[in-house]
Design a protein around this motif. Structure first.
Motif, short mmCIF file in Angstrom:
data_model
loop_
_atom_site.label_atom_id
_atom_site.label_comp_id
_atom_site.label_asym_id
_atom_site.label_seq_id
_atom_site.Cartn_x
_atom_site.Cartn_y
_atom_site.Cartn_z
N LEU A 134 -0.35 11.21 -29.85
CA LEU A 134 0.14 10.39 -30.95
C LEU A 134 1.09 9.31 -30.43
CD1 LEU A 134 0.85 13.13 -33.67
CD2 LEU A 134 -1.22 11.75 -33.36
N TRP A 135 1.94 9.69 -29.48
CA TRP A 135 2.87 8.73 -28.85
C TRP A 135 2.11 7.61 -28.15
CZ3 TRP A 135 8.02 7.66 -28.53
CH2 TRP A 135 8.50 6.97 -27.41
N ASN A 136 1.11 7.98 -27.38
CA ASN A 136 0.35 6.98 -26.63
C ASN A 136 -0.49 6.09 -27.53
OD1 ASN A 136 1.37 7.80 -24.15
ND2 ASN A 136 -0.28 9.28 -23.79
N ASP A 137 -0.84 6.59 -28.71
CA ASP A 137 -1.66 5.80 -29.64
C ASP A 137 -0.86 4.70 -30.33
OD1 ASP A 137 -4.00 7.11 -29.08
OD2 ASP A 137 -3.91 8.44 -30.83
N LEU A 138 0.46 4.81 -30.35
CA LEU A 138 1.27 3.81 -31.02
C LEU A 138 1.30 2.51 -30.22
CD1 LEU A 138 4.38 5.86 -32.23
CD2 LEU A 138 2.37 5.21 -33.54
N SER A 139 1.34 1.39 -30.92
CA SER A 139 1.46 0.09 -30.26
C SER A 139 2.89 -0.09 -29.77
CB SER A 139 1.11 -1.03 -31.23
OG SER A 139 2.07 -1.11 -32.26
N ASP A 140 3.11 -1.07 -28.91
CA ASP A 140 4.46 -1.35 -28.44
C ASP A 140 5.37 -1.72 -29.60
OD1 ASP A 140 3.68 -0.86 -25.85
OD2 ASP A 140 3.41 -2.98 -25.33
N GLU A 141 4.84 -2.43 -30.58
CA GLU A 141 5.63 -2.81 -31.74
C GLU A 141 6.02 -1.59 -32.56
OE1 GLU A 141 7.70 -5.47 -34.17
OE2 GLU A 141 6.77 -5.74 -32.19
N GLN A 142 5.09 -0.64 -32.71
CA GLN A 142 5.41 0.59 -33.44
C GLN A 142 6.48 1.42 -32.71
OE1 GLN A 142 1.25 1.84 -33.68
NE2 GLN A 142 1.40 1.88 -35.93
N ILE A 143 6.37 1.48 -31.38
CA ILE A 143 7.39 2.18 -30.61
C ILE A 143 8.74 1.53 -30.80
CG2 ILE A 143 8.19 2.69 -28.26
CD1 ILE A 143 5.97 4.53 -28.97
N LYS A 144 8.78 0.21 -30.77
CA LYS A 144 10.02 -0.54 -30.94
C LYS A 144 10.67 -0.25 -32.28
CE LYS A 144 11.72 -5.31 -31.12
NZ LYS A 144 11.32 -6.75 -31.04
N ASN A 145 9.86 -0.03 -33.30
CA ASN A 145 10.38 0.15 -34.66
C ASN A 145 10.69 1.60 -35.01
OD1 ASN A 145 10.30 -2.60 -35.30
ND2 ASN A 145 8.15 -2.48 -35.90
N LEU A 146 10.51 2.53 -34.07
CA LEU A 146 10.84 3.93 -34.34
C LEU A 146 12.34 4.10 -34.51
CD1 LEU A 146 8.59 5.85 -31.76
CD2 LEU A 146 8.24 5.67 -34.23
N PRO A 147 12.77 5.08 -35.30
CA PRO A 147 14.20 5.40 -35.34
C PRO A 147 14.66 5.93 -33.99
CG PRO A 147 12.93 7.10 -36.45
CD PRO A 147 11.96 5.99 -36.12
N ASP A 148 15.96 5.95 -33.77
CA ASP A 148 16.49 6.51 -32.53
C ASP A 148 16.04 7.95 -32.38
OD1 ASP A 148 17.72 4.13 -32.04
OD2 ASP A 148 19.73 4.80 -32.60
N ILE A 149 15.77 8.34 -31.14
CA ILE A 149 15.27 9.68 -30.84
C ILE A 149 16.27 10.41 -29.95
CG2 ILE A 149 13.42 11.02 -29.73
CD1 ILE A 149 11.55 8.61 -30.31
N LEU A 150 16.61 11.62 -30.33
CA LEU A 150 17.43 12.51 -29.51
C LEU A 150 16.62 13.74 -29.17
CD1 LEU A 150 20.21 13.36 -28.31
CD2 LEU A 150 20.73 14.41 -30.53
N LEU A 151 16.60 14.10 -27.89
CA LEU A 151 15.88 15.28 -27.42
C LEU A 151 16.88 16.42 -27.20
CD1 LEU A 151 13.54 13.61 -24.76
CD2 LEU A 151 13.16 13.89 -27.22
N VAL A 152 16.52 17.61 -27.66
CA VAL A 152 17.39 18.77 -27.53
C VAL A 152 16.54 19.97 -27.10
CG1 VAL A 152 19.01 20.31 -28.71
CG2 VAL A 152 18.87 17.91 -29.39
N ARG A 153 17.09 20.76 -26.20
CA ARG A 153 16.45 22.04 -25.87
C ARG A 153 17.52 23.02 -25.42
NH1 ARG A 153 16.41 23.33 -20.50
NH2 ARG A 153 16.23 21.68 -18.93
#
Length: 309
Positions: free
Chosen positions: A225-244
């Protein structure tokens, strides 16, 4: 946390009930303090009779947004796609009660919704349920508001998912048929202890309920799903925080190591990440409001508050 540190295993089936049992008496001792946070229950989808409710936890004092309102954290629990509930049965009922209270105590209206499970549903129905719950909040803000605190700020919402809930949150973020109605209003998403790819080789076979939910279709995994997004869609994503957690199962650690460079490649910078020191896959959430091992939750709160203004 002393008990948790003695568990040598990291597999979820090996540590799940033992971890819950370790925190039950600790949270019970703190029950009065935890329950000072008001909780209300609402139906977010009246077309269904089951798994259609959400709980709202209200802060005593709000962490104000730039609009002078109260920010919102929407939490999506896990359970391997086949189990889980916003209110667990006794003796485990304080688990998500404590999590909701923890973030409410730090100024966030905290919301936890039920969603449908395998075998009743398949991809992307569980994620659609979460989307519907979020959209219900957007359109019913006056219903969930209470007079003692500033109004909920639906333009200052964060979504955090854990384990299977993390997978739903990734679909909510990365799959346009589900994400299109909510992404523009999210301040951030917190991906916590969930998978990134399905095929990790013979060492880590795909779990049965994951196969049932995704129907073993590789194009539905978060990486695809990540790879299917366009560069513009990636740019417009909300901020992402990774937790484990520090002591995740080997399969999730392997998936994490695949995810980090994938995200960095497209964002152009390393993603922000938090590691819950000393925790296993289960203990991080259950430590909240226990007085032990809460540091990771404080870091998440700090990350969210930095995005309110």
């Amino acid at each position: 946390m002393d008990i948790i540190s003695k568990f040598s295993e990291t597999g979820i089936s090996s540590i799940n009930l033992r971890t819950l049992a370790a925190f039950v008496p600790i949270l019970e001792e703190r029950k009065a303090e935890i329950e000072k946070i008001e909780r209300k229950t609402f139906v977010y989808d009246d077309k269904r009779r089951t798994r259609n409710e959400l709980d709202v936890y209200y802060p005593l004092s709000s962490a104000l947004t730039k609009n002078g309102k109260t920010p919102i954290l929407f939490f999506v629990y896990g359970g391997g796609f086949s189990s889980g509930a916003r209110q667990l049965p006794e003796p485990f009922s304080m688990g998500y009660r404590a999590l909701g209270s923890f973030y409410a105590q730090r100024g966030f209206i905290t919301i936890i919704a039920d969603y449908r499970l395998v075998p009743e549903v398949k991809f992307p129905a569980g994620s659609e349920d979460i989307r519907d719950a979020v959209n219900w909040v957007f359109t019913n803000v006056d219903i969930i508001a209470i007079p003692s605190i500033p109004a909920p700020d639906v333009d200052a919402m964060f979504v955090m998912g854990h384990s299977a809930g993390d997978m739903h949150t990734k679909v909510l973020t990365l799959y346009p048929p589900v994400s299109s109605t909510i992404l523009p209003r999210l301040k951030g998403v917190i991906w916590c202890s969930g998978g990134w790819i399905f095929d990790l080789g013979k060492r880590f076979p795909i779990e049965v309920f994951v196969q049932q939910y995704y129907e073993s279709q590789k194009e539905r995994e978060p990486r695809a799903l990540w790879n299917d997004l366009s560069d513009e869609q990636i740019k417009n994503l909300p901020d992402i925080l990774l937790v484990r957690a520090e002591r995740e199962p080997d399969s999730l650690l392997a998936s994490w190591e695949e995810m980090l460079p994938d995200i960095e490649k497209r964002l152009g910078e390393a993603p922000q990440a938090i590691i819950g020191k000393g925790h296993n896959h289960i203990s991080a959430n259950w430590a909240l409001c226990s007085g032990e091992g809460e540091e990771w939750g404080e870091e998440v709160t700090k990350w969210m508050k930095a995005r309110l203004n």
